[in-house]
Design a protein around this motif. Sequence first.
Motif, short mmCIF file in Angstrom:
data_model
loop_
_atom_site.label_atom_id
_atom_site.label_comp_id
_atom_site.label_asym_id
_atom_site.label_seq_id
_atom_site.Cartn_x
_atom_site.Cartn_y
_atom_site.Cartn_z
N LEU A 4 -59.23 -103.41 -49.52
CA LEU A 4 -58.23 -104.28 -48.91
C LEU A 4 -58.60 -104.61 -47.47
CD1 LEU A 4 -55.50 -105.69 -49.30
CD2 LEU A 4 -54.42 -103.59 -48.48
N LEU A 5 -59.08 -103.64 -46.73
CA LEU A 5 -59.49 -103.86 -45.35
C LEU A 5 -60.68 -104.82 -45.29
CD1 LEU A 5 -59.02 -103.07 -42.40
CD2 LEU A 5 -60.66 -101.22 -42.74
N ARG A 6 -61.62 -104.67 -46.20
CA ARG A 6 -62.78 -105.56 -46.24
C ARG A 6 -62.36 -107.00 -46.56
NH1 ARG A 6 -68.23 -103.65 -46.96
NH2 ARG A 6 -68.30 -101.44 -46.47
N LEU A 7 -61.41 -107.15 -47.48
CA LEU A 7 -60.93 -108.49 -47.81
C LEU A 7 -60.23 -109.14 -46.63
CD1 LEU A 7 -59.62 -108.03 -51.46
CD2 LEU A 7 -61.65 -109.28 -50.71
N SER A 108 -70.66 -102.42 -40.56
CA SER A 108 -71.50 -101.29 -40.15
C SER A 108 -70.68 -100.24 -39.40
CB SER A 108 -72.66 -101.77 -39.28
OG SER A 108 -72.18 -102.24 -38.04
N PHE A 109 -69.53 -100.64 -38.86
CA PHE A 109 -68.66 -99.69 -38.18
C PHE A 109 -67.87 -98.83 -39.15
CE2 PHE A 109 -68.81 -103.17 -34.90
CZ PHE A 109 -69.66 -102.49 -34.06
N SER A 110 -67.83 -99.24 -40.40
CA SER A 110 -67.11 -98.50 -41.43
C SER A 110 -67.89 -97.24 -41.82
CB SER A 110 -66.89 -99.38 -42.66
OG SER A 110 -66.34 -98.64 -43.69
N LYS A 111 -67.19 -96.18 -42.13
CA LYS A 111 -67.85 -94.93 -42.49
C LYS A 111 -68.39 -94.97 -43.90
CE LYS A 111 -65.27 -91.97 -39.42
NZ LYS A 111 -64.47 -90.78 -39.27
N ASP A 112 -67.78 -95.77 -44.76
CA ASP A 112 -68.22 -95.84 -46.17
C ASP A 112 -69.38 -96.74 -46.34
OD1 ASP A 112 -67.49 -94.37 -48.29
OD2 ASP A 112 -65.99 -95.76 -49.06
#
Length: 112
Positions: A4-7, A108-112
């Motif tokens: 959801l955050l990526r969308l 790239s800032f995302s941990k996953d």
Amino acid sequence: MNLLLRLIVTALLVMGISYFLPGVHVDGFVTALIVAVVLALLNLFVKPILVLFTLPVTIFTLGLFLLVINALVIMLCDYIVGGFDVSSFLTALLFSIILSVFQSILFSFSKD
């Protein structure tokens, strides 16, 4: 939650790019969110088929033909989603490059 955050981030990027890139028009945030969902689905289902069919050309161009495939996916999204307009193939190519670069930076800032 991560999806959801990526969308939402992709929808915000689509809105932002449409403000600065002439030839791309998005009616509103809801349309940008629909564009993000449709792009995700097209990248999941259609893009691998296109890559498979164009593999010899992609190998011959050392992977640069993938930029053309990305532009074709953007133009297909333009055809599917009302309220999202891309004026030309060159605009779709530039839009896909800018979107990919900014997605790579932000994700790239995302941990996953």
